[in-house]
Design an enzyme around this catalytic site. Structure first.
Site, mmCIF file in Angstrom:
data_model
loop_
_atom_site.group_PDB
_atom_site.id
_atom_site.type_symbol
_atom_site.label_atom_id
_atom_site.label_comp_id
_atom_site.label_asym_id
_atom_site.label_seq_id
_atom_site.Cartn_x
_atom_site.Cartn_y
_atom_site.Cartn_z
ATOM 1 N N ASP A 125 -28.093 13.840 5.380
ATOM 2 C CA ASP A 125 -27.387 14.649 7.181
ATOM 3 C C ASP A 125 -26.042 14.952 6.407
ATOM 4 O O ASP A 125 -25.062 14.571 5.609
ATOM 5 C CB ASP A 125 -26.762 13.479 7.926
ATOM 6 C CG ASP A 125 -26.174 13.725 9.149
ATOM 7 O OD1 ASP A 125 -26.817 14.671 9.736
ATOM 8 O OD2 ASP A 125 -25.806 13.363 9.856
ATOM 9 N N GLU A 158 -28.740 18.925 4.056
ATOM 10 C CA GLU A 158 -28.668 19.656 5.195
ATOM 11 C C GLU A 158 -27.272 20.001 5.300
ATOM 12 O O GLU A 158 -26.576 19.396 5.155
ATOM 13 C CB GLU A 158 -28.677 18.640 6.530
ATOM 14 C CG GLU A 158 -28.549 19.450 7.850
ATOM 15 C CD GLU A 158 -27.619 18.747 9.555
ATOM 16 O OE1 GLU A 158 -28.014 19.036 10.137
ATOM 17 O OE2 GLU A 158 -26.787 17.752 8.581
HETATM 18 C C1 NOJ Z 1 -26.927 16.547 11.317
HETATM 19 C C2 NOJ Z 1 -27.841 15.919 12.742
HETATM 20 O O1 NOJ Z 1 -28.641 16.666 12.335
HETATM 21 C C3 NOJ Z 1 -27.066 16.084 13.876
HETATM 22 O O2 NOJ Z 1 -28.256 15.210 14.827
HETATM 23 C C4 NOJ Z 1 -26.111 14.512 13.898
HETATM 24 O O3 NOJ Z 1 -25.981 14.886 15.366
HETATM 25 C C5 NOJ Z 1 -24.846 15.286 13.029
HETATM 26 N N1 NOJ Z 1 -25.220 15.652 11.896
HETATM 27 C C6 NOJ Z 1 -24.019 14.124 12.854
HETATM 28 O O4 NOJ Z 1 -24.483 13.009 12.175
#
Ligand code: NOJ
Length: 527
Positions: A199, A264
């Site tokens: 993440d 990500e």
């Molecule tokens: C990216 C995640 O995909 C999202 O759902 C989340 O709210 C944020 N990062 C914070 O962790």
């Protein structure tokens, strides 16, 4: 060296919404296990499960209060072990979501840190003295609204949070924190996890001088956090050069397990995407832009080509995930949007890397309509004009029974109108021309023609505009995303169309052929 994920196709599961085995309205690990036969039939190689850890749930699990425990609403560690064993028995790998940029404010580390400046865990987080005016130390803003800093009155210091105040950012310049995460990675690998979706992979390191981000455009609507966030150039709070060093270390940690690291990432520019997958750092990164933009095919193809030219194996291609409106909706809605979505996914299957589908994408789902009183996403509930992410997160429609077969009798945690029979797995599975069967055929095509991801890619000359031709060994991918038919000269020889996003046609062709508007073809050279 080829690893298990090369040529693989992943499937993202939002555990709250996939399948509810104990009828409490919230999806769980046993629910996922019960649907493995479906995923195996679909043909994917791996599931990525969004966070299921112990959490107060203010960002639905992306606020982790214990990285080694499972939230009882989703099950137990024993359930996880069983899921892994069952999935592995079906040749499905299990990728867990790791959230290293921030923890929950309820995490023991943060609770300790709050006890004072001298506490050993204080330095697990990012603290700064107030700015000269007594306000936040710089102009960074949170993705979810307001400043990225909250004052701890007891110590008169601000802590940094790129998301909610209840999601304090961890301090990755602290070696002790780095060591903690090595252990967390090993903990899940030892339990059989096959990889990690990371993440906010681009957020871990911050500018050591905590400089202000330059503001690019004036802010019209201060109550819309996404607009506020996008008004700044994120030069100093994200995508810092040292970030990949963290992943080189992680790569060493997971290597003995052959686990995959998927970031990500939201880098500042297209030429920075591939940085995350070079010199032994991450294995792949999501290139996220196709996951939020609207239908601008020329622009989309240009960006896809640019990113692909920077790395053939390093991208996890996606057009849908749990954070954005569904592609079928963004690309025009109804069958037009569904068909464009499939055309894009088809082309992505020829781009190497490790593509992912988002639950329900295979059904051609469009966004659900939700009653404003049922919204749960903090972007919507904590801001006057925040556009939340709930509409993509409603429950998976399995059939036409209560709650579309998600729960037996409970009301789902995110109530939405019943989906029509035509939108469900039960109906689409038996219809060869359904979106589900078309996605399944696409997956089968990718898996049975390894040249699509293995052979050297060669972009062929095409006229400017929304048309591309990519050759890989015996395979050829042709995208005509223009609104009209387009005629193209094939490379010499005979070819067979083995997949077309716009129809079920399979035919032998050569010379000049007409490509149907807004569709993608996969062809194999006939011998
Ligand atoms: C990216 C995640 O995909 C999202 O759902 C989340 O709210 C944020 N990062 C914070 O962790």
């Amino acid at each position: 060296m080829t690893s298990w994920w090369h040529g693989g196709i992943g499937y993202e599961i939002y555990p709250r919404s996939f399948a509810d085995s104990n009828d409490d309205g919230i999806g769980d690990i046993n629910g996922i296990k019960g649907r493995l036969p479906y995923l195996s039939w679909l043909g994917i190689n791996a599931i990525w499960i969004a966070p299921f850890y112990q959490s107060p749930g203010l960002d639905h699990g992306y606020d982790v209060s214990d990285y080694r425990a499972i939230n009882p609403i989703h099950g137990t560690l024993a359930d996880f072990d069983e899921l892994v064993a069952d999935a592995h028995g079906r040749n499905i790998r299990v990728i867990v979501d790791i959230v290293p940029n921030h923890s929950s404010s309820q995490h023991r580390w943060f609770q300790e840190a709050l006890k004072g400046r001298d506490q050993p865990h204080r330095d697990y987080y990012i603290w700064r003295d107030p700015g000269p005016d007594g306000g936040p130390p710089n102009n960074w803003v949170s993705h979810f609204g307001g400043p990225a800093w909250t004052l701890d009155e007891a110590s008169n210091q601000y802590y940094c949070h790129l998301f909610l105040p209840e999601q304090p950012d961890l301090n990755w310049s602290n070696p002790a924190l780095r060591a903690e995460f090595d252990d967390i990675l090993r903990f899940w690998c030892d339990r059989g996890a096959d990889g990690f979706r990371i993440d906010v992979a681009h957020g871990l390191i911050k500018d050591p001088q905590f400089r202000n981000n330059p503001q690019r455009v004036p802010i019209q609507d201060p109550d819309n956090p996404t607009e506020v966030f996008n008004a700044f150039e994120h030069l100093y709070d994200m995508d810092q050069d040292g970030t990949v060093d963290v992943y080189r270390r992680w790569n060493q940690v997971v290597e003995p397990y052959e686990a995959v690291l998927i970031g990500e990432s939201n880098p500042r520019s297209l030429d920075r995407v591939a940085r995350y997958v070079t010199n032994g750092s991450l294995h792949t990164v999501f290139y996220l832009e196709p996951g939020w933009i609207h239908w601008k095919p020329e622009d989309l193809l240009e960006k896809i080509e640019t990113v692909h030219r920077s790395t053939d194996t390093g991208i996890s291609w996606v057009i849908d995930n749990h954070d954005n409106p569904r592609s079928a909706t963004r690309f025009g809605g109804g069958d037009v949007g569904r068909s464009r979505s499939l055309a894009v996914m088809t082309f992505m299957m020829a781009l190497g890397g490790f593509p992912f589908l988002w639950e329900g994408q295979e059904l051609g789902l469009t966004d659900a309509e939700l009653d404003a009183s049922n919204l749960t996403d903090p972007i919507a509930t904590r801001n006057e004009h925040g556009v939340g992410r709930d509409t993509t997160r409603t429950v998976m429609p399995w059939d036409s029974s209560h709650a579309n077969g998600f729960s037996k009798s409970a009301e789902p945690w995110l109530p939405s109108a019943q989906r029509t029979p035509a939108e469900t797995v039960a109906v689409q599975r038996d219809d060869k021309s359904s979106w589900l069967c078309k996605h399944r055929d696409l997956i089968t095509t990718r898996r049975s023609h390894p040249d699509l991801w293995k052979a050297t890619p060669q972009w062929l000359e095409t006229p400017p505009g929304a048309v591309r031709a990519l050759r890989r060994g015996k395979m050829l991918a042709l995208a005509n995303w223009k609104p009209d038919m387009f005629s193209i000269e094939l490379p010499p020889g005979k070819w067979s169309i083995i997949y077309h996003s716009g129809s079920a046609e399979h035919e032998d062709v050569s010379g000049r052929i007409d490509l149907v508007a807004e569709s993608t073809y996969l062809l194999v050279a006939s011998t």
